[in-house]
Design an enzyme around this catalytic site. Sequence first.
Site, mmCIF file in Angstrom:
data_model
loop_
_atom_site.group_PDB
_atom_site.id
_atom_site.type_symbol
_atom_site.label_atom_id
_atom_site.label_comp_id
_atom_site.label_asym_id
_atom_site.label_seq_id
_atom_site.Cartn_x
_atom_site.Cartn_y
_atom_site.Cartn_z
ATOM 1 N N GLY A 20 0.839 -1.214 0.000
ATOM 2 C CA GLY A 20 0.000 0.000 0.000
ATOM 3 C C GLY A 20 0.863 1.248 0.000
ATOM 4 O O GLY A 20 0.437 2.312 0.438
ATOM 5 N N TYR A 153 -16.813 -1.106 6.448
ATOM 6 C CA TYR A 153 -15.422 -0.731 6.768
ATOM 7 C C TYR A 153 -15.080 -1.090 8.219
ATOM 8 O O TYR A 153 -14.030 -1.686 8.500
ATOM 9 C CB TYR A 153 -15.262 0.765 6.520
#
Length: 248
Positions: A20, A153
Site C-alpha cells: 500500500g 469498513y
Amino acid sequence: MIVSMSGADKFNNQQILVVGATGGLGCAIARHLQIEGADLIVSGRDEGKLAALSKEIGGSSLSVDLSGAAGRAQLAEAVGELDGVVYAAGVAPVAPVRYLKDADIEACLNLNTAVPLLLIRELLKNKKLKAGASIVWISSVASARGTAGYAAYAASKAGLEASARCLALELAPKGMRVNCIAPGMIETDMADATAERISDEALAAHLKAYPLGAGQPADVAAATSFLLSQESRWVTGITLPVDGGFSI
Ligand SMILES: NC(=O)c1ccc[n+]([C@@H]2O[C@H](COP(=O)([O-])OP(=O)(O)OC[C@H]3O[C@@H](n4cnc5c(N)ncnc54)[C@H](OP(=O)(O)O)[C@@H]3O)[C@@H](O)[C@H]2O)c1
C-alpha cells in the site's frame, strides 16, 4: 538491555516490505523507514506512483493487485527474507448500507481483512519471514466505534484486529510479533474522499472529537517504526490507537 537506536541506524540491514506504499499512509511509512536505514520493498498498484517513490527512496518495488491469489503469490515469490511487513493497503466504501453494492462490501472485507492474512500465509509458506520478524497492520478507530455509513469498513477493521491477536499467538513461538495501529482521521486522499461523502456539519462534529486535532501521515509512520523495531520487542497482539485522543 534494549538498545534504543534512532536515525539512520535504526533498521540497518533490515528488509521491510511496505504494502500500500502508493497510498497516503503507506508512502509516508516507506519514506520514514528509509530515513531510518531500512532496505525497502514497496508495493502498490499504481505503476507511476510506485516508480516515483522507488526513484526517491531506492530499494525495490512491485506493482501488483493483491485482491487475487495470483498477485499475492507473485509478491511472496519476489521478496527476500523479511524482518518486517507493513500492510497499509485498504479501501473505504463509506455510505448508508442501502447504497452499498455487493462488490463494495466484498472488496472491503477481502482487501482489508482477508488479504493481509492470506499474504502472511503466503510469506510463511515461502519461508520469507525471518525469526523475530515484526508485522504491522493498519486498522482504524472505526473498528471500535459505531458510525453510520461505516458498517462494512468497521467490520473489516474489527476482523483485522481479531485476526492479528490470533496470529500473534500462533507466531510468538517463532519470536514473530503481530500488531495493529488504529489511526483516527489522517490527512490523506482516502480521508478527503470520505470527507466529501458527508455533510460539512457532520465533518465539523467529527473533527471536534479529536482533542489534539486531525493527524498527519508522519504520526502513523512514527508509530509503525516503533512497532517494527526492537523497542517494542515485548509488544504483540495489540492495537495501538494513533488518534489524537479520539478514543479516550
Ligand atoms: N487516511 C485515514 O484517515 C485513515 C484512517 C484510519 C485508517 N486508515 C487505513 O490506513 C490504510 C491506508 O489508508 P490511506 O489513507 O493511505 O489510503 P489510500 O491513500 O487510499 O491508499 C490505499 C492503498 O491501498 C492500495 N490498494 C487498494 N486496492 C488494492 C489492491 N486491490 N491491491 C493492492 N493494493 C491496493 C492502493 O494502491 P493504488 O493506489 O496503487 O491502487 C494504495 O496504496 C487503509 O487500510 C485505511 O483503511 C486510513
